[in-house]
Design an enzyme around this catalytic site. Structure first.
Site, PDB file in Angstrom:
ATOM      1  N   CYS A 171      -2.331   9.228   1.947  1.00  0.00           N
ATOM      2  CA  CYS A 171      -1.976   8.608   0.675  1.00  0.00           C
ATOM      3  C   CYS A 171      -3.005   8.980  -0.385  1.00  0.00           C
ATOM      4  O   CYS A 171      -2.701   8.997  -1.577  1.00  0.00           O
ATOM      5  CB  CYS A 171      -1.875   7.094   0.834  1.00  0.00           C
ATOM      6  SG  CYS A 171      -3.328   6.377   1.598  1.00  0.00           S
ATOM      7  N   GLU A 201       0.889  -1.180   0.000  1.00  0.00           N
ATOM      8  CA  GLU A 201       0.000   0.000   0.000  1.00  0.00           C
ATOM      9  C   GLU A 201       0.915   1.216   0.000  1.00  0.00           C
ATOM     10  O   GLU A 201       1.337   1.695   1.051  1.00  0.00           O
ATOM     11  CB  GLU A 201      -0.891  -0.010   1.255  1.00  0.00           C
ATOM     12  CG  GLU A 201      -1.810  -1.219   1.354  1.00  0.00           C
ATOM     13  CD  GLU A 201      -3.050  -1.101   0.474  1.00  0.00           C
ATOM     14  OE1 GLU A 201      -3.322  -0.015  -0.066  1.00  0.00           O
ATOM     15  OE2 GLU A 201      -3.748  -2.123   0.325  1.00  0.00           O
TER      16      GLU A 201
HETATM   17  P1  NAD Z   1       8.090   5.278   4.896  1.00  0.00           P
HETATM   18  O1  NAD Z   1       8.186   4.492   3.649  1.00  0.00           O
HETATM   19  O2  NAD Z   1       9.172   6.231   5.210  1.00  0.00           O
HETATM   20  O3  NAD Z   1       7.954   4.309   6.164  1.00  0.00           O
HETATM   21  C1  NAD Z   1       6.920   3.354   6.273  1.00  0.00           C
HETATM   22  C2  NAD Z   1       7.333   2.253   7.240  1.00  0.00           C
HETATM   23  O4  NAD Z   1       8.398   1.502   6.644  1.00  0.00           O
HETATM   24  C3  NAD Z   1       7.872   2.735   8.581  1.00  0.00           C
HETATM   25  O5  NAD Z   1       7.386   1.887   9.595  1.00  0.00           O
HETATM   26  C4  NAD Z   1       9.385   2.579   8.405  1.00  0.00           C
HETATM   27  O6  NAD Z   1      10.067   2.435   9.639  1.00  0.00           O
HETATM   28  C5  NAD Z   1       9.452   1.318   7.583  1.00  0.00           C
HETATM   29  N1  NAD Z   1      10.683   1.101   6.824  1.00  0.00           N
HETATM   30  C6  NAD Z   1      11.571   2.027   6.388  1.00  0.00           C
HETATM   31  N2  NAD Z   1      12.559   1.427   5.676  1.00  0.00           N
HETATM   32  C7  NAD Z   1      12.273   0.099   5.652  1.00  0.00           C
HETATM   33  C8  NAD Z   1      12.887  -1.040   5.061  1.00  0.00           C
HETATM   34  N3  NAD Z   1      14.018  -0.917   4.355  1.00  0.00           N
HETATM   35  N4  NAD Z   1      12.323  -2.254   5.214  1.00  0.00           N
HETATM   36  C9  NAD Z   1      11.158  -2.387   5.900  1.00  0.00           C
HETATM   37  N5  NAD Z   1      10.531  -1.333   6.507  1.00  0.00           N
HETATM   38  C10 NAD Z   1      11.074  -0.111   6.373  1.00  0.00           C
HETATM   39  O7  NAD Z   1       6.671   6.055   4.826  1.00  0.00           O
HETATM   40  P2  NAD Z   1       6.080   7.173   5.790  1.00  0.00           P
HETATM   41  O8  NAD Z   1       6.801   8.466   5.557  1.00  0.00           O
HETATM   42  O9  NAD Z   1       5.942   6.664   7.182  1.00  0.00           O
HETATM   43  O10 NAD Z   1       4.593   7.286   5.213  1.00  0.00           O
HETATM   44  C11 NAD Z   1       4.232   8.079   4.127  1.00  0.00           C
HETATM   45  C12 NAD Z   1       4.111   7.261   2.864  1.00  0.00           C
HETATM   46  O11 NAD Z   1       3.223   6.161   3.060  1.00  0.00           O
HETATM   47  C13 NAD Z   1       3.511   8.043   1.719  1.00  0.00           C
HETATM   48  O12 NAD Z   1       4.183   7.719   0.532  1.00  0.00           O
HETATM   49  C14 NAD Z   1       2.074   7.573   1.678  1.00  0.00           C
HETATM   50  O13 NAD Z   1       1.442   7.749   0.429  1.00  0.00           O
HETATM   51  C15 NAD Z   1       2.242   6.142   2.038  1.00  0.00           C
HETATM   52  N6  NAD Z   1       0.995   5.590   2.547  1.00  0.00           N
HETATM   53  C16 NAD Z   1       0.297   4.748   1.745  1.00  0.00           C
HETATM   54  C17 NAD Z   1      -0.924   4.257   2.169  1.00  0.00           C
HETATM   55  C18 NAD Z   1      -1.739   3.360   1.298  1.00  0.00           C
HETATM   56  O14 NAD Z   1      -2.634   2.715   1.820  1.00  0.00           O
HETATM   57  N7  NAD Z   1      -1.481   3.270   0.003  1.00  0.00           N
HETATM   58  C19 NAD Z   1      -1.421   4.597   3.441  1.00  0.00           C
HETATM   59  C20 NAD Z   1      -0.662   5.443   4.237  1.00  0.00           C
HETATM   60  C21 NAD Z   1       0.553   5.934   3.787  1.00  0.00           C
END
Ligand code: NAD
Length: 499
Positions: free
Chosen positions: A289, A255
């Site tokens: 998102c 997602e």
């Molecule tokens: P992010 O990608 O920075 O982090 C998301 C999660 O991934 C965090 O828990 C982080 O600690 C973890 N993470 C980071 N690096 C990782 C790795 N290498 N392996 C596994 N996990 C890792 O995102 P964010 O800044 O927290 O959130 C914003 C983003 O999320 C935006 O792009 C938004 O569109 C997206 N989002 C999508 C949805 C959806 O349903 N499509 C919903 C909410 C947010």
């Protein structure tokens, strides 16, 4: 600024034992003030392994409880969340900067998905299929998968977990949750509620928390004990997660980021469009998102719509998200403010015009102005092709629906989309196979604010995952095709004669 105090909120929920580990401290910073407001500790590798082992031990028992019995736990969880809705909603606001109504809305989503999952527990149905062989029954059934890993983003610190965990629990799975390190207290509070409910039902280990940074997420990516990893976050990280999980032939639900567009045609109800676009672009300070980022407006209504949006934007009160009357809180971090500022600079460099807003506000807190940009041609404006997680709306004038659809579908992301029109033909074209290419496509309703009853997710760089309602539950189970021969012959399929 904020009168609410996270410690008091946590105590009211009854958080006594800290559900963190003994690793580094994950500090919670209030984005509206910049002040630290507590934190929890990350898990060490040993603690991660111990929690995984306990969860798998529970799975052996949990998968054999009938699904409607499993739902007793989820029903109770929903009741507890309802009891603590105000406190939890406030905590979400304190950590993410969402306004109170949105913090409460996030908790309501958790309650809703629990109720959905309870009903679902009696509908985990398979098919019976006509067999080509006499006295044979061919059927399909669904079994629990095992430990579902859930990695969540900062902007929906608890609701996204619940979309996954509530379904996983009734499906007979256990779940292991790595929350965003930016929202440690919200996850701790939810886990405290889960622990209490699980104890009441003799089901400790059905829901586990493994707080930590990216490295804990990476452990989950590589962990063969996690057959399914549900990842919510940015496209850049999702790409890495997807390939790591695929390398061990695990499954993932992705997602990822969106870049959501609204098309407004000349015959649209402008009142509806203004309200929906303002909520979509300004709500949650543009950090959903599904936030509205691109607006394609037909020439005849463009001036009126943009003027009315600017007027609406000027009435948006920015400030402490828990103050009544405030409609927009802060961005999550200073780095997010820097990304906003860089995007506004790119707007100017690429020939766009800031029509409304455009400035970061002086601290404390990570506040920016909701911003409307008059953009040149879509193809000549690369900043609009990216997801900048901030309240910036790019406005493109278009001649007709065809031009709008071409530009709308040109970007890499494919999450949410909407059209405002009173034309049945235009609306149906937008929803047709040659219309919007997104996972969500709405008519006369904005891009953000999905209900839990539908499957949620998007196409292309949004990752293709589906969560929450409809038949999203199937991703949390394994499908088994079974043939039962109740005759005394052994006919082979395809008429093969052997022995
Ligand atoms: P992010 O990608 O920075 O982090 C998301 C999660 O991934 C965090 O828990 C982080 O600690 C973890 N993470 C980071 N690096 C990782 C790795 N290498 N392996 C596994 N996990 C890792 O995102 P964010 O800044 O927290 O959130 C914003 C983003 O999320 C935006 O792009 C938004 O569109 C997206 N989002 C999508 C949805 C959806 O349903 N499509 C919903 C909410 C947010």
């Amino acid at each position: 600024m904020n009168r609410a105090n996270p410690k008091a909120v946590l105590e009211s929920i009854g958080l006594s034992d800290e559900p963190g580990g003994s690793g580094e401290v994950l500090e919670s910073i209030n984005p509206a003030t910049g002040a630290p407001q507590g934190g929890i500790r990350a898990v060490t590798r040993d603690e991660y392994d111990a929690r995984m082992a306990a969860a798998l031990k529970r799975f052996d028992e949990w998968r054999m409880r009938p699904a409607p019995k499993r739902s007793d736990l989820v029903r109770r969880l929903g009741e507890r969340l309802r009891e603590h809705k105000d406190a939890l909603g406030e905590l979400v606001s304190l950590e993410t900067g969402k306004i109170r109504a949105e913090g409460l809305g996030e908790v309501q989503e958790m309650i809703d998905i629990c109720e959905f999952a309870v009903g679902l527990s009696r509908q985990l149905h398979g098919l019976t299929i006509a067999s080509e062989r006499p006295r044979h029954r061919l059927m399909e059934q669904w079994h629990p998968l095992g430990a579902v890993g859930i990695v969540t983003a900062f902007n929906f610190p608890v609701a996204v977990w619940s979309w996954n965990a509530a379904l996983a629990a009734v499906c007979g799975d256990v779940s292991i949750w790595k929350p965003s390190p930016l929202t440690p207290l919200s996850s701790a509070a939810v886990q405290a509620i889960c622990d209490r409910v699980a104890r009441e039902h003799g089901a400790e280990g059905v829901f586990s928390l493994v707080p930590g940074g990216a490295h804990v997420g990476e452990w989950m990516c590589d962990d063969r004990r996690v057959p399914l990893l549900s990842f919510t976050g940015s496209t850049a990280v999702g790409r890495q997660v997807s390939s790591r999980v695929a390398a061990r032939l695990g499954r993932s639900i992705l997602e990822l980021g969106g870049n959501n567009g609204v098309i407004v045609l000349d015959d649209a109800d402008v009142d509806l469009a203004v309200r929906a676009i303002t909520f979509g672009a300004v709500g949650t300070a543009g950090q959903r998102c599904t936030s509205t980022r691109r607006l394609f407006v037909q020439r005849g209504v463009a001036r009126t719509l943009v003027d009315r949006l600017a007027t609406a934007y000027r009435t948006v009160r920015i400030g402490d998200p828990l103050d009544p009357g405030v409609l927009m809180g802060p961005l999550i971090t200073r780095a997010a403010v820097d990304r906003f500022t860089a995007a506004v600079a790119a707007v100017r460099a690429q020939g766009g015009k800031v029509f409304q807003g455009g400035r970061a506000l002086d601290g404390p807190g990570n506040f920016v102005e909701p911003t409307i940009v008059l953009a040149p041609a879509h193809g000549a404006f690369p900043i609009a092709w990216e997801e900048t997680f901030a309240p910036i709306l790019y406005v493109f004038e278009i001649a007709d629906l065809e031009e709008a659809l071409r530009a709308h579908n040109a970007v890499a992301q494919g999450l949410s989309s909407a059209i405002f029109t009173d034309s049945m033909r235009a609306a149906e074209q937008f929803l047709s196979a040659c219309g919007s290419d997104c996972g969500i496509a709405n008519v006369n309703a904005g891009t953000s604010g999905a209900e839990i009853g539908g499957a949620f997710g998007g196409e292309k760089d949004t990752g293709g995952g589906r969560e929450s309602g409809s038949d999203a539950w199937k991703a949390y189970m394994r499908r088994q095709t079974s043939t039962v021969n109740w005759g005394r012959e052994l006919p082979l399929a395809q008429g093969i004669d052997f022995l």
